[in-house]
Design a protein around this motif. Structure first.
Motif, PDB file in Angstrom:
ATOM      1  N   ASN A  88      17.737   2.513 -19.011  1.00  0.00           N
ATOM      2  CA  ASN A  88      17.956   3.781 -18.303  1.00  0.00           C
ATOM      3  C   ASN A  88      16.795   4.203 -17.398  1.00  0.00           C
ATOM      4  O   ASN A  88      16.595   5.393 -17.155  1.00  0.00           O
ATOM      5  N   GLY A  89      16.030   3.279 -16.928  1.00  0.00           N
ATOM      6  CA  GLY A  89      14.909   3.602 -16.038  1.00  0.00           C
ATOM      7  C   GLY A  89      15.337   3.620 -14.581  1.00  0.00           C
ATOM      8  O   GLY A  89      16.436   3.195 -14.224  1.00  0.00           O
ATOM      9  N   THR A  90      14.443   4.131 -13.750  1.00  0.00           N
ATOM     10  CA  THR A  90      14.696   4.135 -12.307  1.00  0.00           C
ATOM     11  C   THR A  90      13.490   3.539 -11.590  1.00  0.00           C
ATOM     12  O   THR A  90      12.369   4.051 -11.719  1.00  0.00           O
ATOM     13  N   ILE A  91      13.732   2.482 -10.876  1.00  0.00           N
ATOM     14  CA  ILE A  91      12.689   1.851 -10.070  1.00  0.00           C
ATOM     15  C   ILE A  91      13.151   1.984  -8.618  1.00  0.00           C
ATOM     16  O   ILE A  91      14.101   1.312  -8.204  1.00  0.00           O
ATOM     17  N   SER A  92      12.508   2.870  -7.876  1.00  0.00           N
ATOM     18  CA  SER A  92      13.048   3.118  -6.537  1.00  0.00           C
ATOM     19  C   SER A  92      11.951   3.222  -5.484  1.00  0.00           C
ATOM     20  O   SER A  92      10.834   3.655  -5.762  1.00  0.00           O
ATOM     21  N   ASP A  93      12.294   2.801  -4.304  1.00  0.00           N
ATOM     22  CA  ASP A  93      11.452   2.946  -3.107  1.00  0.00           C
ATOM     23  C   ASP A  93      10.051   2.366  -3.273  1.00  0.00           C
ATOM     24  O   ASP A  93       9.084   2.923  -2.759  1.00  0.00           O
ATOM     25  N   ASN A  94       9.959   1.282  -4.003  1.00  0.00           N
ATOM     26  CA  ASN A  94       8.667   0.596  -4.146  1.00  0.00           C
ATOM     27  C   ASN A  94       8.639  -0.654  -3.274  1.00  0.00           C
ATOM     28  O   ASN A  94       9.682  -1.181  -2.887  1.00  0.00           O
ATOM     29  N   LYS A  95       7.422  -1.102  -2.998  1.00  0.00           N
ATOM     30  CA  LYS A  95       7.261  -2.406  -2.360  1.00  0.00           C
ATOM     31  C   LYS A  95       6.524  -3.299  -3.349  1.00  0.00           C
ATOM     32  O   LYS A  95       5.366  -3.037  -3.673  1.00  0.00           O
ATOM     33  N   SER A  96       7.211  -4.311  -3.825  1.00  0.00           N
ATOM     34  CA  SER A  96       6.577  -5.244  -4.749  1.00  0.00           C
ATOM     35  C   SER A  96       6.439  -6.571  -4.019  1.00  0.00           C
ATOM     36  O   SER A  96       7.340  -7.403  -4.010  1.00  0.00           O
ATOM     37  N   VAL A  97       5.308  -6.709  -3.367  1.00  0.00           N
ATOM     38  CA  VAL A  97       5.121  -7.848  -2.454  1.00  0.00           C
ATOM     39  C   VAL A  97       3.904  -8.685  -2.858  1.00  0.00           C
ATOM     40  O   VAL A  97       2.942  -8.191  -3.444  1.00  0.00           O
ATOM     41  N   LYS A  98       3.991  -9.957  -2.528  1.00  0.00           N
ATOM     42  CA  LYS A  98       2.892 -10.904  -2.748  1.00  0.00           C
ATOM     43  C   LYS A  98       2.436 -10.942  -4.209  1.00  0.00           C
ATOM     44  O   LYS A  98       1.253 -10.843  -4.520  1.00  0.00           O
ATOM     45  N   ASN A  99       3.429 -11.047  -5.087  1.00  0.00           N
ATOM     46  CA  ASN A  99       3.174 -11.265  -6.511  1.00  0.00           C
ATOM     47  C   ASN A  99       3.793 -12.609  -6.911  1.00  0.00           C
ATOM     48  O   ASN A  99       4.398 -13.288  -6.080  1.00  0.00           O
ATOM     49  N   GLY A 100       3.653 -12.946  -8.184  1.00  0.00           N
ATOM     50  CA  GLY A 100       4.383 -14.104  -8.700  1.00  0.00           C
ATOM     51  C   GLY A 100       5.882 -13.873  -8.547  1.00  0.00           C
ATOM     52  O   GLY A 100       6.610 -14.675  -7.977  1.00  0.00           O
ATOM     53  N   ASN A 101       6.337 -12.739  -9.079  1.00  0.00           N
ATOM     54  CA  ASN A 101       7.713 -12.272  -8.882  1.00  0.00           C
ATOM     55  C   ASN A 101       7.652 -10.813  -8.420  1.00  0.00           C
ATOM     56  O   ASN A 101       6.689 -10.110  -8.721  1.00  0.00           O
TER      57      ASN A 101
END
Lengths: 119, 260
Positions: free
Chosen positions: B106-119
């Motif tokens: 029930n979480g909310t992950i929004s409007d993030n930039k997850s860049v240049k990681n393993g995943n």
């Protein structure tokens, strides 16, 4: 439509259209009966591509994540264009090479298009 | 769902770096369902969340960047907790994942930039989460990876230019993927492996090695997804053709005007 979701890709698309138009009219100039009309089409479309090269360079420079290729390609196109103008105006003995330079400009436009594809 | 201002009135608000210098300190000192507002800046830390709180950036992901202090750990790790909100961050520099939900619902992950990681974003054993408006681009492996995670909603995310799959669902069912852009990934755009009863609708899956791949799963629904691999090869040809037409039209118009 998603494919045209950035200003750069729209300008690059217009650039290809103008460059092809200018290239064909340039080839027709050689054997045209109505050289003035072919010349008008050739110059009008060609000079418009100069403006597009300059605008694309500014867009690439002003981007937060500068892509070197996106900056260098329009500048290269601009340089080829200026050399072409220089040959036509000052060194007519190199005139036989300008059609090749026109072809180079179309190739540069294709590269500009691919560089600016939105992901 | 209550608007942000109403939430701030009901639950207490912690501001980083005014109240606590790091996001992790604020998380440790937050009470249940508190909201942590993070001001713009570059933060070097790994944030571990084990209680239901909301972490929201004040100015969005372009101004609020969290880089992994320990690269082997996720930038944001949500473990065994429900109702967590993470909004408006750039998460980068982790060899594992920018945002990692482990056994959290029930979480909310929004409007993030997850860049240049393993995943980019990983959901493991996590269900009924909303993952929306995120950019999971330029990662070494997957953009968004769901493993044993069910009934999640993935909407309006970008998972592009990753070096493996854009979106990968493994042993995950009843998820809803809508209006995502999954372009230019090295391998598959969207891969459903051992996953069933998922709905994929209105996704743009362009320029990947393979578009949408379903393996060892059943009863998945695909509605109105576009999987054009060669659009950018066809486009210049169409434009060149328009250029030829433009020449003919201009010539005709000028001939008419000048009566040549």
């Amino acid at each position: 439509m998603f494919i045209f979701s950035s200003a750069s890709i729209i300008l690059a698309s217009i650039g290809i259209v103008l460059a092809v138009t200018s290239f064909i009219s340039g080839l027709q100039l050689v054997r045209a009966t109505s050289a003035s009309i072919e010349g008008m089409i050739h110059r009008a479309n060609g000079y418009l591509t100069i403006i597009l090269f300059i605008v694309l360079t500014f867009i690439a420079i002003s981007s937060s994540m500068i892509n070197i290729a996106a900056v260098l390609l329009p500048l290269t196109g601009l340089a080829v264009f200026l050399v072409k103008l220089w040959i036509i105006r000052r060194h007519k003995r190199f005139l036989k090479y300008v059609s090749w330079m026109g072809g180079t400009l179309i190739t540069i436009w294709l590269l500009v298009f691919y560089i600016n594809i939105p992901v | 769902m209550l608007p942000l201002t109403a939430l701030l009135l009901i639950y207490s608000t912690i501001i980083v770096p005014e109240n606590y210098k790091t996001i992790q300190e604020a998380v440790i000192n937050a009470s249940l369902e508190d909201t942590i507002i993070v001001s713009e800046g570059i933060y070097k830390e790994n944030v571990s969340i084990t209680r239901p709180i909301s972490i929201i950036s004040r100015r969005g992901p372009d101004f609020t960047i969290v880089g992994a202090a320990v690269p082997s750990e996720p930038v944001f790790k949500v473990s065994n907790v429900n109702n967590v909100v993470i909004t408006g961050f750039t998460a980068t520099g982790s060899l594992l994942s920018g945002i990692y939900l482990y056994n959290s619902n029930n979480g909310t992950i929004s409007d993030n930039k997850s860049v240049k990681n393993g995943n980019g974003i990983i959901l493991y054993g996590s269900s009924k989460n909303t993952v929306a408006g995120n950019s999971a681009d330029l990662n070494e492996k997957y953009g968004i990876y769901l493993d044993s995670s069910n009934r999640n909603r993935l909407g309006k995310n970008s998972a592009s230019s990753n070096k493996d799959n854009g979106i990968f669902l493994s042993s995950s069912s009843y998820n809803n993927l809508t209006d995502n852009s999954v372009n230019h990934n090295t391998w598959n755009g969207i891969l459903l492996w051992d996953s069933s009863n998922n709905t994929l609708k209105d996704n743009r899956v362009w320029r990947n090695r393979f578009g949408i791949v379903i393996s060892e799963g059943g009863n998945n629904t695909l509605i109105n997804n576009s999987t054009w691999s060669n659009i950018y090869i066809i486009m210049p040809l169409i434009l060149a053709y328009i250029g030829i037409l433009s020449y003919i039209i201009q010539r005709r118009v000028l001939k008419t005007i000048y009566r040549v």
